[in-house]
Design a protein around this motif. Sequence first.
Motif, mmCIF file in Angstrom:
data_model
loop_
_atom_site.group_PDB
_atom_site.id
_atom_site.type_symbol
_atom_site.label_atom_id
_atom_site.label_comp_id
_atom_site.label_asym_id
_atom_site.label_seq_id
_atom_site.Cartn_x
_atom_site.Cartn_y
_atom_site.Cartn_z
ATOM 1 N N THR A 400 0.677 -1.166 0.200
ATOM 2 C CA THR A 400 0.051 -0.076 0.027
ATOM 3 C C THR A 400 0.844 1.316 -0.018
ATOM 4 O OG1 THR A 400 -1.911 -1.263 1.240
ATOM 5 C CG2 THR A 400 -1.874 1.306 1.306
ATOM 6 N N HIS A 403 2.218 2.077 -3.413
ATOM 7 C CA HIS A 403 1.108 2.472 -4.336
ATOM 8 C C HIS A 403 0.890 3.911 -4.185
ATOM 9 C CE1 HIS A 403 -2.352 2.135 -6.957
ATOM 10 N NE2 HIS A 403 -3.069 2.447 -5.969
ATOM 11 N N VAL A 404 0.908 4.340 -2.884
ATOM 12 C CA VAL A 404 0.183 5.610 -2.560
ATOM 13 C C VAL A 404 1.215 6.680 -2.438
ATOM 14 C CG1 VAL A 404 -1.769 4.643 -1.308
ATOM 15 C CG2 VAL A 404 0.365 5.475 0.109
ATOM 16 N N HIS A 405 2.310 6.404 -2.638
ATOM 17 C CA HIS A 405 3.391 7.231 -2.172
ATOM 18 C C HIS A 405 3.596 8.536 -3.174
ATOM 19 C CE1 HIS A 405 6.265 5.322 -5.060
ATOM 20 N NE2 HIS A 405 6.787 6.487 -5.223
ATOM 21 N N LYS A 407 0.777 9.176 -4.940
ATOM 22 C CA LYS A 407 -0.447 9.968 -4.955
ATOM 23 C C LYS A 407 -0.645 10.874 -3.920
ATOM 24 C CE LYS A 407 -2.056 6.144 -7.719
ATOM 25 N NZ LYS A 407 -3.051 5.222 -7.865
ATOM 26 N N VAL A 408 -0.243 10.735 -2.851
ATOM 27 C CA VAL A 408 -0.658 11.628 -1.636
ATOM 28 C C VAL A 408 0.809 12.181 -1.045
ATOM 29 C CG1 VAL A 408 -2.476 10.281 -1.081
ATOM 30 C CG2 VAL A 408 -0.530 9.661 -0.006
ATOM 31 N N ARG A 414 -2.990 9.225 5.002
ATOM 32 C CA ARG A 414 -3.078 7.888 4.362
ATOM 33 C C ARG A 414 -1.712 7.257 3.936
ATOM 34 N NH1 ARG A 414 -6.489 9.887 -0.692
ATOM 35 N NH2 ARG A 414 -5.237 11.933 -0.165
ATOM 36 N N PHE A 415 -0.520 8.060 4.159
ATOM 37 C CA PHE A 415 0.672 7.606 4.121
ATOM 38 C C PHE A 415 1.428 7.181 5.311
ATOM 39 C CE2 PHE A 415 5.246 8.158 3.951
ATOM 40 C CZ PHE A 415 5.394 7.496 2.991
#
Length: 550
Positions: A400, A403-405, A407-408, A414-415
């Motif tokens: 996760t 995947h999110v680094h 995008k946020v 969320r990180f």
Amino acid sequence: MALKVLSALDVAKTQYYHFKAIIIAGMGLFTDSYDLFCIPLIMRMIGRIYYPEIHRDVDQKKWFEVPTVINSTMICVALMGAVIGQLVFGRLGDCVGRRRVYGISLVMMVVGSIGCGFSLSKLTSMVFVSLGFFRFLLGIGIGGDYPLSATIMAEFANKRTRGAFIAGVFSMQGFGILLSSLVSMIVCSIFKASANEYRLKRPSDLAPPVTNAPVPPEADLAWRLILMFGAIPASMTYYWRMKMPETARFTALVEKNTLQAAKDIGKVMNVPLSTIQEDVEMMNTPNTRAAMSNTYLFFSQEFFRRHGRDLIAASINWFLIDFVFYSLNFFQYHVFRSQLTAKSHMNVYDNALRIATFQALVAICATIPGYLVTVYMIDYIGRVKIQAVGFFFMAISLLTLEHVHTKVDHRDVRFIIPYGLTFFFSNFGPNMTTFIVPAELFPARFRATCHGISGAVGKIGAIFGSVWFILASPDHPHALEEWHTLTVMGLVCLLGFFVTYFFTRETMGRSLEENENVDELTGVCFVRFWPHKVWPKRNDVTSFARMEMK
């Protein structure tokens, strides 16, 4: 035939000595984590003191950096020492006794911690040579403490709460990590307050021609004090370790002296001698001597038939979790990089304070809660389930994060939450259980040795993880992109999940002797759940045959 002195230990009520043993044994793990996890901050301070050159044409992120080779060497020498310590002290613990060598490992940790604070001179090369030597010595002591602490606690505990007691010993690591951060913050704050009287400047305050950032002379003392402080908790428990009796299981099962085992237990625990006196007389009968004697040798064919799968599974699981766990600690800098002030705007103390603060937050919010939840739940849920769930959710959290680094923002919840969950599930999971399970699976005369082998393989995994992460850093010419390393760590955790599910045996709720004397099919079938499917069928066939004969 179970000896009553051991049965009495298995059913003994939780009492004062159990908690005393947790503190005495756990203080070694407390010191271990203090010494191992304060070194990243120390290397930051050493970079400011011994590499003060400012190159205006170089990225400010690379200012005051200890060379990668030296940095990795300082980390790996302690881990290599731990590998040697686990193998040597584990074997000595089974050959000459747990208590006899328990104090030696503690003395080596004290000497290593104090020695790390000294150097032969202030020459940069000599500082690192001296630091490397004493960290290697410290690592040997740390390695020796792992199998001895786990084995001693397992052999003193009752079977109902044995997992919680061993977990309590290992959970002292979390508080050691926290203390290393707090001591670093206190020492740096005191030195900073003193330095401000002399108007300590930041590199950004310097005139352009200046090529060396000023560092107060006493800063060289600050990092030494932080390292030497690790000797205090270890030295405080030396006396009590020497006063501990030998474990009853070693005395009764290895030395074959149940009378002495009964006396030792009677000195420290509320177990009346009258309840175990019968064994002293029974040990003189041929039937009892035959029932209690296992003659197969260590690393013999019979040993591998009985315990080979357990030893391989424990070693692989420890290798995988240490590979990921130590890589994660290196990765912490990248997680909090957006929160860090540029080095050009911080003096030596501010830089260390900021790193220590983030490390303390991770320990308070994720690491310590993971340990405490394991202590509470392990004797209800079981070792295998906690380990499998821990590996699985670590993999989910790491994948996760990768995947999110992009995008946020790194400051986004969320990180931060997935990163914290990774540490939580490593401790409410394989980082804890890989320490517990090897202490419960093997016979008394091989227990410390097998735990030492499992732990040594784990520390080899830590070395691989540390070196691999450094080589995968953006500074390396053929490196992965730093965030792609999370994918590799996630896949390693998935592998750990499968190894745990298929090959790791549950030890909850049984005595150590019951865990040792498993049914014969366990040694034949290498996959964990096959014997449980085959064995009932075999029993059914046997019962049916007996009924037919009647």
